[in-house]
Design an enzyme around this catalytic site. Structure first.
Site, PDB file in Angstrom:
ATOM      1  N   LYS A 182       0.838  -1.191   0.000  1.00 21.56           N
ATOM      2  CA  LYS A 182       0.000   0.000   0.000  1.00 21.56           C
ATOM      3  C   LYS A 182       0.879   1.250   0.000  1.00 21.56           C
ATOM      4  CE  LYS A 182      -0.386   0.680   4.966  1.00 21.56           C
ATOM      5  NZ  LYS A 182       0.188   2.008   5.047  1.00 21.56           N
ATOM      6  N   HIS A 212      -1.380  -6.425   5.502  1.00 25.16           N
ATOM      7  CA  HIS A 212      -0.942  -7.387   6.514  1.00 25.16           C
ATOM      8  C   HIS A 212      -1.971  -7.577   7.628  1.00 25.16           C
ATOM      9  CE1 HIS A 212       0.394  -3.614   8.453  1.00 25.16           C
ATOM     10  NE2 HIS A 212       0.276  -4.273   9.581  1.00 25.16           N
ATOM     11  N   LYS A 216      -3.415 -11.616   9.731  1.00 23.32           N
ATOM     12  CA  LYS A 216      -3.322 -11.922  11.158  1.00 23.32           C
ATOM     13  C   LYS A 216      -4.287 -13.045  11.529  1.00 23.32           C
ATOM     14  CE  LYS A 216      -1.765  -7.328  12.549  1.00 23.32           C
ATOM     15  NZ  LYS A 216      -0.517  -7.786  13.185  1.00 23.32           N
ATOM     16  N   ASP A 269      -3.662   6.459   4.485  1.00 20.66           N
ATOM     17  CA  ASP A 269      -2.645   5.502   4.904  1.00 20.66           C
ATOM     18  C   ASP A 269      -3.239   4.311   5.640  1.00 20.66           C
ATOM     19  OD1 ASP A 269       0.049   4.558   5.354  1.00 20.66           O
ATOM     20  OD2 ASP A 269      -0.161   5.230   7.424  1.00 20.66           O
ATOM     21  N   HIS A 274      -6.460  -0.350   5.185  1.00 17.21           N
ATOM     22  CA  HIS A 274      -6.472  -1.355   6.254  1.00 17.21           C
ATOM     23  C   HIS A 274      -7.860  -1.532   6.874  1.00 17.21           C
ATOM     24  CE1 HIS A 274      -2.274  -2.165   6.112  1.00 17.21           C
ATOM     25  NE2 HIS A 274      -1.876  -1.089   6.731  1.00 17.21           N
ATOM     26  N   LYS A 360      -1.809   8.635  15.175  1.00 15.80           N
ATOM     27  CA  LYS A 360      -0.429   8.588  15.651  1.00 15.80           C
ATOM     28  C   LYS A 360      -0.326   9.285  17.008  1.00 15.80           C
ATOM     29  CE  LYS A 360       1.639   6.883  11.879  1.00 15.80           C
ATOM     30  NZ  LYS A 360       2.425   5.628  11.887  1.00 15.80           N
TER      31      LYS A 360
END
Length: 512
Positions: A182, A212, A216, A269, A274, A360
């Protein structure tokens, strides 16, 4: 066939892939009549690792390939590392060993390493298509038979077109598959342009767009819990579920990635690439089979059913001091935090809000999915009993490597009278004896790509549907609010989810 495990007593084994069942006494566990079959290693491969000296390669890809080899998940394989740096085969092998010792699982045993390092070779990216072709030819000759090729693009998005062009010029498309990291574009137009460029060289069935999160163990357990149990699938709808939260806070700042983050932001992002993918696993209809095409069809139906995200249902934030980070423009409007509410306009989910949050420099790092169930009438319970005082029942998935699941519920407090407390049943992957067989996310996805299994990867159609859903927010984003480092984001996030509450921070911690 895998040998049946030793007979056990007095212990419940609760993981879906262990091959155990409860007998009628509920106190003794025996093996299934048919033990699960061992996975066959994929065909011989040459893996070309672009960006082999980068952070992702050192932390995940090289240790992951080493673990796959050590665990018997690779057949004959050669790994060609490449990047613009000049390096020898010996230098690349030293870098790979340092990576496996620093970031891998367990001790690096000499016998395992001696076998693995013989698989490694290096070619500098400065040698161009001809040099790359020669390096792959040598690796294939070393295997001694016709083999598959897997190209892993661990490179910045801007470098991907040049790598794909080089692969075409080098004649390395036949018998090949390609893994792309990505982000897959920054909006609908750029995603279409990127997909068109990729399809000039590779067919869609050769392309593996990696996320990813979907590799999982806990993400896969969503499918198992929903579709393998008569308990959950009948209640997996608007009739029983009140709302869903997907929450991925991070304690890290942009930490040297300011230039990338400034052009991307948290929404592009993390959410598009995701969190929306995880949402599709939670929300999709039962596929006709657990096979790549069938699962992709149901995921894409979810994406098409997602309502356009309204700016008034979004909170954007930026941590204090972001503009002082290296690579960040003084007038940057990028967000480092986003929380949003979205809906899925279909029969199963109409009226159920999905709340997504990521950012973040937040108080804790976590990756959870929390399903909140509708509350029953409470009129039969006496006042002061505690029913409903601590919110609805929740089914919570922890997407960490420990792969934990918790089901919270109200239960009677021991003693006289009718007083209830919030209790929970918890399961962790660490509790089962086959835990050591688990593959980390990148390991699983690399192995799946070698086998041509698209189940956990994203299609061009799915990516374009998501960018289409994101278009209203990208065209008319709300203002960015400042939040303190180490907090849970701007205070306005509580208004967004009202009358509900965010599950993080947890009032009750996971048990050890």
């Amino acid at each position: 066939m895998v040998a049946a495990p030793a007979r056990k007593t007095g212990q419940e084994v609760s993981h879906w892939s262990t091959g155990y069942r409860l007998d009628s006494s509920m106190a003794d566990i025996g093996p299934l009549d048919v033990a699960p079959t061992a996975l066959t290693p994929p065909e011989p491969h040459v893996v070309v690792l672009f960006g082999a000296t980068g952070d992702l390669s050192r932390r995940k890809l090289l240790p992951g390939l080493f673990h796959l080899d050590r665990a018997g998940h690779l057949s004959d394989c050669r790994i060609v590392g490449t990047s613009p740096e000049e390096m020898t085969n010996a230098g690349f092998r030293r870098l790979a060993r340092e990576s496996c010792e620093s970031f891998g699982r367990g001790r690096v045993e000499e016998d395992d390493w001696n076998r693995f390092e013989r698989r490694l070779s290096w070619v500098s990216g400065t040698t161009g298509a001809a040099g790359l072709s020669d390096a792959v030819d040598r690796a294939e000759a070393d295997i001694g038979e016709q083999c598959r090729r897997l190209h892993y693009l661990s490179v910045p998005p801007a470098a991907a077109p040049a790598v794909i062009k080089t692969l075409g010029e080098a004649g390395l498309v036949e018998r090949s598959r390609i893994i792309m990291e990505k982000p897959f574009g920054t909006d609908l137009d750029s995603a279409r342009e990127l997909n068109a460029m990729v399809h000039e060289v590779f067919d869609e069935d050769q392309v593996f767009r990696i996320d990813h999160f979907l590799g999982k163990e806990a993400a896969l357990n969503i499918l198992a819990l929903r579709f393998a149990n008569g308990l959950f699938e009948p209640i997996w709808s608007r009739n029983f579920i009140d709302h869903v939260q997907i929450d991925v806070p991070e304690t890290l700042t942009v930490e040297g990635r300011g230039g990338f983050y400034d052009a991307t932001g948290a929404f592009r992002d993390m959410v598009v690439t995701h969190l929306f993918q995880v949402l599709a696993f939670v929300a999709m209809e039962p596929p006709v089979e657990l096979a790549p095409d069938a699962i992709t069809v149901e995921k894409n139906k979810v994406f098409r059913s997602m309502k356009g995200i309204r700016p008034e249902d979004v909170v954007r934030g930026r941590y204090e001091g972001y503009h002082q980070e290296s690579g960040v423009a003084e007038d940057s409007d990028a967000e480092t935090f986003i929380a949003l509410k979205c809906g899925i306009d279909n029969w199963r989910w109409s009226g159920v809000p999905f709340y997504l949050r990521t950012g973040k420099a937040m108080s804790e790092g976590a990756r959870i999915i929390s399903i909140a169930f509708r509350e029953p009438p409470k009129s039969m319970f006496p006042e002061g009993s505690g029913v409903g005082m601590k919110g609805p029942d929740h089914l919570t998935f922890d997407l960490d490597e420990s792969s934990r699941i918790s089901l919270s519920y109200y239960g009677k407090r021991p003693g006289p009278g009718m007083l209830v407390d919030k209790l929970s049943m918890q399961f962790s992957l660490n509790e089962i004896e086959t835990q050591g067989d688990t593959l980390e996310a990148y390991e699983r996805l690399i192995r799946d790509a070698m086998g041509g299994d698209h189940t956990l990867f994203t299609t061009a159609e799915g990516i374009e549907e998501l960018w289409n859903t994101a278009r209203p927010l990208l065209e008319n984003p709300p203002g960015v609010l400042t939040y303190e480092r180490g907090s849970w984001g701007p205070r306005e996030i509580h208004d967004l989810i009202e009358p509900n509450r965010w599950r993080l921070p947890f009032q009750r911690r996971w048990r050890g």
